[in-house]
Design an enzyme around this catalytic site. Structure first.
Site, PDB file in Angstrom:
ATOM      1  N   ASP A 119     -68.117  48.549 -57.105  1.00  0.00           N
ATOM      2  CA  ASP A 119     -68.207  49.372 -55.827  1.00  0.00           C
ATOM      3  C   ASP A 119     -69.476  50.380 -55.899  1.00  0.00           C
ATOM      4  O   ASP A 119     -69.934  50.892 -56.984  1.00  0.00           O
ATOM      5  CB  ASP A 119     -67.107  50.671 -55.949  1.00  0.00           C
ATOM      6  CG  ASP A 119     -65.822  50.101 -55.617  1.00  0.00           C
ATOM      7  OD1 ASP A 119     -65.562  49.166 -54.887  1.00  0.00           O
ATOM      8  OD2 ASP A 119     -64.782  50.888 -56.060  1.00  0.00           O
ATOM      9  N   HIS A 138     -69.211  41.321 -55.527  1.00  0.00           N
ATOM     10  CA  HIS A 138     -68.002  40.576 -55.609  1.00  0.00           C
ATOM     11  C   HIS A 138     -67.855  39.623 -56.623  1.00  0.00           C
ATOM     12  O   HIS A 138     -68.988  39.276 -57.310  1.00  0.00           O
ATOM     13  CB  HIS A 138     -67.779  39.700 -54.123  1.00  0.00           C
ATOM     14  CG  HIS A 138     -67.416  40.871 -52.997  1.00  0.00           C
ATOM     15  ND1 HIS A 138     -66.322  40.733 -52.323  1.00  0.00           N
ATOM     16  CD2 HIS A 138     -68.019  41.853 -52.416  1.00  0.00           C
ATOM     17  CE1 HIS A 138     -66.227  41.569 -51.431  1.00  0.00           C
ATOM     18  NE2 HIS A 138     -67.308  42.245 -51.460  1.00  0.00           N
ATOM     19  N   HIS A 144     -71.315  44.642 -45.770  1.00  0.00           N
ATOM     20  CA  HIS A 144     -70.192  44.723 -44.798  1.00  0.00           C
ATOM     21  C   HIS A 144     -70.809  45.337 -43.543  1.00  0.00           C
ATOM     22  O   HIS A 144     -71.703  45.898 -43.557  1.00  0.00           O
ATOM     23  CB  HIS A 144     -69.039  45.325 -45.301  1.00  0.00           C
ATOM     24  CG  HIS A 144     -68.212  44.815 -46.408  1.00  0.00           C
ATOM     25  ND1 HIS A 144     -67.338  43.878 -46.386  1.00  0.00           N
ATOM     26  CD2 HIS A 144     -68.390  45.031 -47.820  1.00  0.00           C
ATOM     27  CE1 HIS A 144     -67.033  43.465 -47.390  1.00  0.00           C
ATOM     28  NE2 HIS A 144     -67.645  44.265 -48.605  1.00  0.00           N
ATOM     29  N   HIS A 148     -63.601  42.138 -54.794  1.00  0.00           N
ATOM     30  CA  HIS A 148     -64.507  43.152 -55.692  1.00  0.00           C
ATOM     31  C   HIS A 148     -64.654  42.788 -57.106  1.00  0.00           C
ATOM     32  O   HIS A 148     -63.508  42.521 -57.591  1.00  0.00           O
ATOM     33  CB  HIS A 148     -64.249  44.651 -55.413  1.00  0.00           C
ATOM     34  CG  HIS A 148     -64.532  44.980 -54.149  1.00  0.00           C
ATOM     35  ND1 HIS A 148     -64.255  46.202 -53.791  1.00  0.00           N
ATOM     36  CD2 HIS A 148     -64.794  44.526 -52.939  1.00  0.00           C
ATOM     37  CE1 HIS A 148     -64.489  46.543 -52.356  1.00  0.00           C
ATOM     38  NE2 HIS A 148     -64.690  45.345 -51.874  1.00  0.00           N
ATOM     39  N   HIS A 174     -70.865  45.927 -51.951  1.00  0.00           N
ATOM     40  CA  HIS A 174     -70.091  45.670 -53.214  1.00  0.00           C
ATOM     41  C   HIS A 174     -70.650  44.559 -53.802  1.00  0.00           C
ATOM     42  O   HIS A 174     -71.334  43.504 -53.239  1.00  0.00           O
ATOM     43  CB  HIS A 174     -68.627  45.460 -52.686  1.00  0.00           C
ATOM     44  CG  HIS A 174     -67.924  46.405 -51.908  1.00  0.00           C
ATOM     45  ND1 HIS A 174     -67.634  46.476 -50.668  1.00  0.00           N
ATOM     46  CD2 HIS A 174     -67.618  47.752 -52.208  1.00  0.00           C
ATOM     47  CE1 HIS A 174     -67.271  47.659 -50.144  1.00  0.00           C
ATOM     48  NE2 HIS A 174     -67.117  48.314 -51.010  1.00  0.00           N
ATOM     49  N   HIS A 210     -59.841  50.890 -56.277  1.00  0.00           N
ATOM     50  CA  HIS A 210     -61.124  50.838 -55.612  1.00  0.00           C
ATOM     51  C   HIS A 210     -61.428  52.282 -54.997  1.00  0.00           C
ATOM     52  O   HIS A 210     -60.814  53.194 -54.792  1.00  0.00           O
ATOM     53  CB  HIS A 210     -61.082  50.251 -54.047  1.00  0.00           C
ATOM     54  CG  HIS A 210     -61.937  50.170 -52.872  1.00  0.00           C
ATOM     55  ND1 HIS A 210     -63.276  49.912 -53.281  1.00  0.00           N
ATOM     56  CD2 HIS A 210     -62.202  50.964 -51.732  1.00  0.00           C
ATOM     57  CE1 HIS A 210     -64.140  50.115 -52.359  1.00  0.00           C
ATOM     58  NE2 HIS A 210     -63.570  50.719 -51.540  1.00  0.00           N
ATOM     59  N   HIS A 266     -63.989  50.602 -58.993  1.00  0.00           N
ATOM     60  CA  HIS A 266     -64.318  49.430 -59.465  1.00  0.00           C
ATOM     61  C   HIS A 266     -65.899  49.009 -60.038  1.00  0.00           C
ATOM     62  O   HIS A 266     -66.644  49.921 -59.322  1.00  0.00           O
ATOM     63  CB  HIS A 266     -64.280  48.258 -58.249  1.00  0.00           C
ATOM     64  CG  HIS A 266     -62.905  48.144 -57.624  1.00  0.00           C
ATOM     65  ND1 HIS A 266     -62.804  47.373 -56.346  1.00  0.00           N
ATOM     66  CD2 HIS A 266     -61.695  48.335 -58.081  1.00  0.00           C
ATOM     67  CE1 HIS A 266     -61.744  47.004 -56.183  1.00  0.00           C
ATOM     68  NE2 HIS A 266     -60.831  47.915 -57.154  1.00  0.00           N
ATOM     69  N   ARG A 276     -68.241  40.196 -43.660  1.00  0.00           N
ATOM     70  CA  ARG A 276     -69.327  40.061 -44.441  1.00  0.00           C
ATOM     71  C   ARG A 276     -70.796  39.591 -44.012  1.00  0.00           C
ATOM     72  O   ARG A 276     -70.698  38.454 -44.338  1.00  0.00           O
ATOM     73  CB  ARG A 276     -68.828  39.333 -45.640  1.00  0.00           C
ATOM     74  CG  ARG A 276     -67.665  40.039 -46.136  1.00  0.00           C
ATOM     75  CD  ARG A 276     -66.849  39.008 -47.384  1.00  0.00           C
ATOM     76  NE  ARG A 276     -65.671  39.721 -47.695  1.00  0.00           N
ATOM     77  CZ  ARG A 276     -65.168  39.486 -49.118  1.00  0.00           C
ATOM     78  NH1 ARG A 276     -65.226  38.354 -49.518  1.00  0.00           N
ATOM     79  NH2 ARG A 276     -63.886  39.833 -49.262  1.00  0.00           N
TER      80      ARG A 276
END
Length: 182
Positions: free
Chosen positions: A117, A82, A155, A97, A80, A105, A114, A172
């Site tokens: 995403d 952020h 992630h 995000h 993602h 999401h 998003h 993360r």
């Protein structure tokens, strides 16, 4: 007297030329890069994400390409953009995000997802992922839709595409900040 003025102007002119030559090129479509590096969460996640992505903007679309290594072999990882370009605190300083339109999401490319995403990272048997995809609804600048200065997070776990607002992708272990090249 004219000779002395010219002599005084030369150092100023040289400084201007040096500054122009050392600045990023301002021609061509916007270009940005992010260098993904392991965070403090990488060891516990048993992975060490690293790599580089390139972002090019043309005709209202941002084209992304690159490679990330050090992933869990044959695994899928949430991926993602952020809100904040800060990789401190095991990537947690990057906050949530990037979501300038306030959408739910979801899956990358779905109209209701998003802006942050991204497609899932799918590692091969060696833990590498080659990426090539498009981002719509974002720009390569620092405007409200801009992604320059924002973090890209790798992630540990796959994104479940339903848990709000994050997708339940776990820690993360990889992070980088998107920087303008031109």
């Amino acid at each position: 007297m004219t000779h002395h003025r010219a002599a005084l102007c030369l150092p100023v002119l040289a400084g201007v030329l040096l500054a122009a030559c050392s600045s990023p090129a301002t021609y061509g479509p916007p270009l940005a890069r992010v260098q993904i590096v392991p965070t403090g969460a990488a060891t516990a996640a048993a992975m060490s994400p690293a790599g580089q992505l390139e972002f090019r903007q043309a005709e209202g679309v941002v084209y992304v390409s690159g490679r990330i290594t050090g992933l869990k072999p044959n695994a899928t990882h949430g991926f993602h953009i952020h809100e904040v370009g800060d990789c401190a605190s095991e990537g947690m300083a990057s906050r949530g995000h990037f979501n300038p339109a306030g959408k739910r999401h979801g899956m990358h490319g779905a109209g209701d997802a998003h802006a942050g995403d991204l497609p899932a990272l799918k590692a091969d048997a060696n833990g590498n992922a080659e990426l090539r995809f498009e981002l719509k609804g974002v720009t390569l600048d620092v405007s409200p839709l801009g992604i320059i200065g924002r973090a890209v997070i790798v992630h540990r776990d796959p994104d479940d595409l339903k848990t709000q607002p994050t997708g339940n992708s776990g820690p993360r272990p990889g992070c980088g900040v998107i920087e303008a090249v031109r």
